[in-house]
Design a protein around this motif. Structure first.
Motif, PDB file in Angstrom:
ATOM      1  N   ASP A  47       0.864  -1.171   0.000  1.00 49.50           N
ATOM      2  CA  ASP A  47       0.000   0.000   0.000  1.00 49.50           C
ATOM      3  C   ASP A  47       0.905   1.226   0.000  1.00 49.50           C
ATOM      4  OD1 ASP A  47      -1.588   2.188   0.651  1.00 49.50           O
ATOM      5  OD2 ASP A  47      -2.807   1.056   2.089  1.00 49.50           O
ATOM      6  N   HIS A  48       1.037   1.877  -1.144  1.00 51.85           N
ATOM      7  CA  HIS A  48       1.978   2.988  -1.286  1.00 51.85           C
ATOM      8  C   HIS A  48       1.611   4.170  -0.388  1.00 51.85           C
ATOM      9  CE1 HIS A  48       4.230   1.031  -4.418  1.00 51.85           C
ATOM     10  NE2 HIS A  48       3.118   0.752  -5.038  1.00 51.85           N
ATOM     11  N   ALA A  49       0.328   4.426  -0.190  1.00 55.49           N
ATOM     12  CA  ALA A  49      -0.094   5.519   0.694  1.00 55.49           C
ATOM     13  C   ALA A  49       0.325   5.227   2.136  1.00 55.49           C
ATOM     14  CB  ALA A  49      -1.595   5.730   0.600  1.00 55.49           C
ATOM     15  N   GLU A  50       0.161   3.984   2.556  1.00 52.19           N
ATOM     16  CA  GLU A  50       0.570   3.594   3.907  1.00 52.19           C
ATOM     17  C   GLU A  50       2.087   3.700   4.057  1.00 52.19           C
ATOM     18  OE1 GLU A  50       0.710  -0.349   6.763  1.00 52.19           O
ATOM     19  OE2 GLU A  50      -0.853  -0.228   5.230  1.00 52.19           O
ATOM     20  N   ASN A  88       4.481   7.138 -10.706  1.00 53.65           N
ATOM     21  CA  ASN A  88       4.076   7.016 -12.109  1.00 53.65           C
ATOM     22  C   ASN A  88       3.027   5.932 -12.261  1.00 53.65           C
ATOM     23  OD1 ASN A  88       5.938   8.942 -13.206  1.00 53.65           O
ATOM     24  ND2 ASN A  88       7.551   7.450 -12.805  1.00 53.65           N
ATOM     25  N   SER A  89       2.364   5.923 -13.388  1.00 50.89           N
ATOM     26  CA  SER A  89       1.323   4.916 -13.637  1.00 50.89           C
ATOM     27  C   SER A  89       1.893   3.502 -13.698  1.00 50.89           C
ATOM     28  CB  SER A  89       0.566   5.235 -14.928  1.00 50.89           C
ATOM     29  OG  SER A  89       1.453   5.235 -16.026  1.00 50.89           O
ATOM     30  N   ASP A  90       3.200   3.354 -13.978  1.00 48.90           N
ATOM     31  CA  ASP A  90       3.809   2.021 -14.013  1.00 48.90           C
ATOM     32  C   ASP A  90       4.247   1.551 -12.622  1.00 48.90           C
ATOM     33  OD1 ASP A  90       6.111   3.476 -13.484  1.00 48.90           O
ATOM     34  OD2 ASP A  90       7.210   2.764 -15.241  1.00 48.90           O
ATOM     35  N   GLY A  91       4.005   2.381 -11.596  1.00 47.33           N
ATOM     36  CA  GLY A  91       4.334   1.984 -10.230  1.00 47.33           C
ATOM     37  C   GLY A  91       5.668   2.493  -9.716  1.00 47.33           C
TER      38      GLY A  91
END
Length: 72
Positions: free
Chosen positions: A25-28, A51-54
Motif C-alpha cells: 500500500d503505497h499511501a501507507e 508514475n502509472s507504471d508503479g
C-alpha cells in the motif's frame, strides 16, 4: 500532508528515494516514511510522486546534510 513542502530559503538538503512497483500500500508506506523521518532533528518536509507504471520518487528535505543520515 501538502504536495509541496514549505522549505526555508536555501540552503537546505534533500535525500531522494526511488522505488519500483511492489505489492504494498503505497499511501501507507508514504505515511510511515513521513512518520519516521519527522522524528529526526532537522526534518523540513517530504514530497512524493508515483508514475502509472508503479515507479516512484520521494524527496525528504533537511536543514543540514548530516540530519538526513541514518546515523545522525
Amino acid at each position: 500532508m501538502p504536495y509541496i513542502s514549505k522549505t526555508p530559503a536555501a540552503p537546505y538538503y534533500t535525500v531522494v528515494f526511488t522505488s519500483i512497483n511492489a505489492a504494498v500500500d503505497h499511501a501507507e508506506m508514504f505515511r510511515h516514511l513521513v512518520d519516521r523521518a519527522s522524528t529526526y532533528e532537522g526534518y523540513l518536509g517530504m514530497e512524493a510522486a508515483r508514475n502509472s507504471d508503479g515507479t516512484g520518487v520521494a524527496a525528504v528535505y533537511w536543514v543540514e546534510c548530516a540530519y538526513g543520515r541514518p546515523d545522525s
